[in-house]
Design a protein around this motif. Structure first.
Motif, PDB file in Angstrom:
ATOM      1  N   ILE A 296       0.367   3.133 -14.312  1.00 32.05           N
ATOM      2  CA  ILE A 296       0.959   4.162 -13.437  1.00 32.05           C
ATOM      3  C   ILE A 296      -0.131   4.731 -12.523  1.00 32.05           C
ATOM      4  N   ALA A 297      -1.321   4.967 -13.103  1.00 26.84           N
ATOM      5  CA  ALA A 297      -2.448   5.454 -12.292  1.00 26.84           C
ATOM      6  C   ALA A 297      -2.744   4.469 -11.161  1.00 26.84           C
ATOM      7  N   ARG A 298      -2.723   3.185 -11.498  1.00 19.11           N
ATOM      8  CA  ARG A 298      -2.983   2.146 -10.488  1.00 19.11           C
ATOM      9  C   ARG A 298      -1.933   2.214  -9.369  1.00 19.11           C
TER      10      ARG A 298
ATOM     11  N   ARG B 239       0.839  -1.204   0.000  1.00 21.77           N
ATOM     12  CA  ARG B 239       0.000   0.000   0.000  1.00 21.77           C
ATOM     13  C   ARG B 239       0.871   1.249   0.000  1.00 21.77           C
ATOM     14  N   LYS B 240       2.082   1.096   0.545  1.00 21.01           N
ATOM     15  CA  LYS B 240       2.961   2.269   0.668  1.00 21.01           C
ATOM     16  C   LYS B 240       3.933   2.409  -0.497  1.00 21.01           C
ATOM     17  N   ILE B 241       3.977   1.389  -1.353  1.00 17.22           N
ATOM     18  CA  ILE B 241       4.774   1.518  -2.573  1.00 17.22           C
ATOM     19  C   ILE B 241       3.883   1.226  -3.770  1.00 17.22           C
ATOM     20  N   GLY B 242       4.101   1.945  -4.843  1.00 14.84           N
ATOM     21  CA  GLY B 242       3.358   1.673  -6.073  1.00 14.84           C
ATOM     22  C   GLY B 242       4.277   0.885  -6.998  1.00 14.84           C
ATOM     23  N   ILE B 243       3.743  -0.131  -7.665  1.00 16.23           N
ATOM     24  CA  ILE B 243       4.583  -0.945  -8.548  1.00 16.23           C
ATOM     25  C   ILE B 243       4.055  -0.825  -9.977  1.00 16.23           C
ATOM     26  N   VAL B 244       4.964  -0.513 -10.891  1.00 11.37           N
ATOM     27  CA  VAL B 244       4.604  -0.445 -12.312  1.00 11.37           C
ATOM     28  C   VAL B 244       5.409  -1.514 -13.038  1.00 11.37           C
TER      29      VAL B 244
END
Length: 227
Positions: free
Chosen positions: A152-154, A82-87
């Motif tokens: 990226i939005a996700r 939740r604290k990192i976004g993964i692309v």
């Protein structure tokens, strides 16, 4: 000094039992944009997987957005993510539902309950990546560049402290790669930290930033010379 959000000391990165990277010591500070480069098979993906909890950190020490990677338990991984976004390179969008429902699925999976707030958040992140009007389309109706914008939005849905982008332009043509890179640059300017694995040197020349290189089982900083 800005705070460190990713730190590794003498870390060894394993893929199953084989050692991929050794004696990794590095830090990424809040607000930095950092490239991770290296040939295919040099360990970039294994390194990224260790950071988001797919591979355990068995040797050395490491922390990311306040989580100790050496003590990371299975049940903590969703909270870390939740604290990192993964692309990802291959977008990883669910093909059986439209873009809004793809993003809705992620919010639900990460504990959101209020459907009004969820819809607001989805609109906000799609707007940030220039995809506001495309929420009703299915992934197969979008170009590769558009799918990556959605990815990226996700990654932005839970306001991550750090975005890990693993070869985000790897499946895109040069023009589309630049467009996706511009989106990432905008997100970076809004104060987010980004660690991006890439082998697209043209992008690094166009948008120079701190660069780490995977080579010979090590990761080291590359000093960029002015071209």
């Amino acid at each position: 000094m800005s705070e460190t959000i990713l730190e590794l000391k003498d870390a060894a990165i394993f893929q199953k039992d084989s050692l991929v990277l050794n004696e990794v010591t590095l830090d990424v500070r809040k607000g930095e944009f950092v490239y991770l480069i290296g040939k295919t098979g040099s360990g970039k993906s294994s390194f990224m997987k260790t950071l988001y909890g797919d591979l355990p950190l068995k040797q050395g020490t490491g922390s990311i957005v306040g989580f100790d990677l050496t003590k990371l338990r299975e049940k903590e991984i969703p909270y870390l993510r939740r604290k990192i976004g993964i692309v990802f390179q291959d977008f990883k969008l669910l093909p059986d539902r439209n873009i809004n429902k793809n993003l809705h699925f992620v919010l639900k999976a990460t504990g959101w309950k209020d459907s009004h707030k969820m819809n607001q958040k989805i609109e906000e992140v799609l707007n940030k990546v220039g995809m506001k009007t495309k929420g009703f389309k299915f992934p197969h109706q979008l170009s590769g560049g558009e799918q990556q914008r959605v990815a990226i939005a996700r990654a932005l849905l839970n306001d991550p402290e750090l975005i890990l982008a693993d070869e985000p332009t790897g499946n895109l043509d040069p023009q589309t790669s630049v467009e996706v890179m511009k989106v990432l640059q905008e997100i970076h300017k809004s104060g987010r930290s980004i660690l991006m694995a890439t082998h697209d040197y043209a992008l690094i020349l166009k948008y120079p930033s701190k660069t780490l290189k995977c080579d010979g089982n090590k990761i080291f900083e590359v000093v960029q010379r002015a071209v």
